[in-house]
Design an enzyme around this catalytic site. Structure first.
Site, PDB file in Angstrom:
ATOM      1  N   GLN A   1      43.744  48.284  39.525  1.00  0.00           N
ATOM      2  CA  GLN A   1      43.724  49.666  39.706  1.00  0.00           C
ATOM      3  C   GLN A   1      44.859  50.196  40.711  1.00  0.00           C
ATOM      4  O   GLN A   1      45.045  51.426  40.738  1.00  0.00           O
ATOM      5  CB  GLN A   1      42.409  50.015  40.118  1.00  0.00           C
ATOM      6  CG  GLN A   1      42.310  51.419  40.039  1.00  0.00           C
ATOM      7  CD  GLN A   1      40.866  52.046  40.813  1.00  0.00           C
ATOM      8  OE1 GLN A   1      39.978  51.301  41.113  1.00  0.00           O
ATOM      9  NE2 GLN A   1      40.723  53.532  40.553  1.00  0.00           N
TER      10      GLN A   1
ATOM     11  N   ASP B   1      37.801  27.031  40.025  1.00  0.00           N
ATOM     12  CA  ASP B   1      37.789  28.189  40.438  1.00  0.00           C
ATOM     13  C   ASP B   1      36.906  29.375  39.827  1.00  0.00           C
ATOM     14  O   ASP B   1      37.093  29.537  38.563  1.00  0.00           O
ATOM     15  CB  ASP B   1      39.220  28.743  40.504  1.00  0.00           C
ATOM     16  CG  ASP B   1      39.496  30.092  41.171  1.00  0.00           C
ATOM     17  OD1 ASP B   1      38.874  30.305  42.051  1.00  0.00           O
ATOM     18  OD2 ASP B   1      40.457  30.958  41.029  1.00  0.00           O
TER      19      ASP B   1
ATOM     20  N   ASP C   1      44.550  35.019  39.216  1.00  0.00           N
ATOM     21  CA  ASP C   1      45.753  33.955  39.461  1.00  0.00           C
ATOM     22  C   ASP C   1      46.996  35.050  40.075  1.00  0.00           C
ATOM     23  O   ASP C   1      47.888  34.175  40.666  1.00  0.00           O
ATOM     24  CB  ASP C   1      46.051  33.437  38.107  1.00  0.00           C
ATOM     25  CG  ASP C   1      44.881  32.532  37.644  1.00  0.00           C
ATOM     26  OD1 ASP C   1      44.149  31.855  38.664  1.00  0.00           O
ATOM     27  OD2 ASP C   1      44.946  31.984  36.573  1.00  0.00           O
TER      28      ASP C   1
ATOM     29  N   ASP D   1      53.163  29.628  38.772  1.00  0.00           N
ATOM     30  CA  ASP D   1      53.608  29.851  40.001  1.00  0.00           C
ATOM     31  C   ASP D   1      53.592  31.303  40.227  1.00  0.00           C
ATOM     32  O   ASP D   1      54.642  31.935  39.817  1.00  0.00           O
ATOM     33  CB  ASP D   1      54.717  29.503  40.237  1.00  0.00           C
ATOM     34  CG  ASP D   1      55.350  29.472  41.872  1.00  0.00           C
ATOM     35  OD1 ASP D   1      54.595  30.132  42.580  1.00  0.00           O
ATOM     36  OD2 ASP D   1      56.354  28.887  42.174  1.00  0.00           O
TER      37      ASP D   1
END
Ligand code: CA
Length: 295
Positions: free
Chosen positions: A83, A219, A264, A278
């Site tokens: 957002q 995760d 991520d 990355d």
């Protein structure tokens, strides 16, 4: 400032439930430090964690004014996550003379199908909506208590306005007022420059065998993204768990299918990302891109 750093400061704008630092833990994990190591001047800012893009955008204009005053820079680069992209777009539409560029990182520039799904499951006036709002307010209040990177006044919260600001219908209404940088066709690219402001975007998609491997095996947010992705219809199989690949397009599309989920892409959590990804490098490369553009 180093030789290949952008000449204007970078202002980083977080998304829904955004923060600068929670008990010292940064939202832009490893990103602010990497950008600074490459010589950029960087300001991670805070706006209301739960509110409309317009209200957040007005707060962002105040932050930009402070950065301009503090640094003496005429303009800033705005980089918004989620957002934060809509927030940055609003600020650039209102004060283009203050903004050198707007960069959308996994921004729901055509809305989020997850927000559409939640609105369908918890329609306006329903008990579910009230419960959802209560939970969100509770989380936001706890987060405000844990915030250690912000020293300004208390920021207002509006759950209904936040949700409306993220649905496809809500963003369509926003886009009608602030169309700068949007593609004219679904899946296309937008204008690279509008009213002197450059527009860029990048985003990722969930890619089984890649995004669910590496650090993401441990995760939680990656698991959540995989569950959220099931709510997508129009961009089923082409989303990062919260935002669709084409919905993220704004201005010059740097990339829209990096193997990165919605968290991520800002190197969460604790740098746990998919195999070989990355996300920090994308920010450093972008700073070099802005420098190369003379900005
Ligand atoms: Ca992750």
């Amino acid at each position: 400032m180093s030789a290949n750093a952008p000449r204007y400061p970078l202002v980083l704008v977080p998304g829904l439930l955004g923060f600068i630092r929670q008990l010292g833990y940064p939202y832009w994990y490893g990103i602010v430090s990497a950008l600074r190591r490459h010589g950029a001047t960087v300001f991670p800012v805070l706006v209301s964690s739960v509110n409309s893009s317009e209200v957040r955008g007005e707060q962002l204009l105040e932050r930009i004014a402070e950065v301009r005053q503090q640094t003496g820079a005429a303009k800033v680069h705005l980089i918004g996550h989620s957002q934060g992209s809509l927030t940055a777009r609003y600020a650039a539409a209102m004060r283009p003379e203050w903004v050198a560029s707007v960069t959308s990182v996994a921004g729901p520039n055509q809305g989020s199908e997850l927000a559409d799904y939640l609105q369908g499951k918890a329609p306006h006036g329903s008990l579910r909506e009230r419960l959802l709002a209560m939970v969100l307010r509770g989380i936001a209040r706890c987060m405000a208590l844990l915030e250690t990177g912000y020293k300004g006044s208390r920021l207002p919260m509006d759950v209904a306005a936040a949700q409306q600001s993220l649905t496809s219908a809500g963003v369509a209404a926003f886009n009608a007022k602030y169309p700068q940088g949007l593609p004219a066709t679904w899946g296309g690219e937008g204008a690279e420059e509008v009213a002197g402001v450059r527009y860029y975007s990048w985003s990722g998609t969930l890619q089984p065998g890649i995004t669910d491997q590496g650090g993401n095996r441990f995760d939680g947010p990656n698991r959540a993204c995989r569950i959220f992705a099931r709510t997508f219809v129009r961009e089923a199989g082409h989303c990062d768990g919260m935002v669709g690949r084409y919905s993220s397009h704004l201005g010059k599309v740097i990339g829209d299918s990096y193997p990165l989920d919605h968290f991520d892409i800002v190197n969460q959590t604790f740098g746990l990302v998919g195999k070989g990804a990355d996300p920090v490098k994308l920010f450093v490369e972008h700073a070099q891109r802005l420098h190369a553009a003379g900005l």
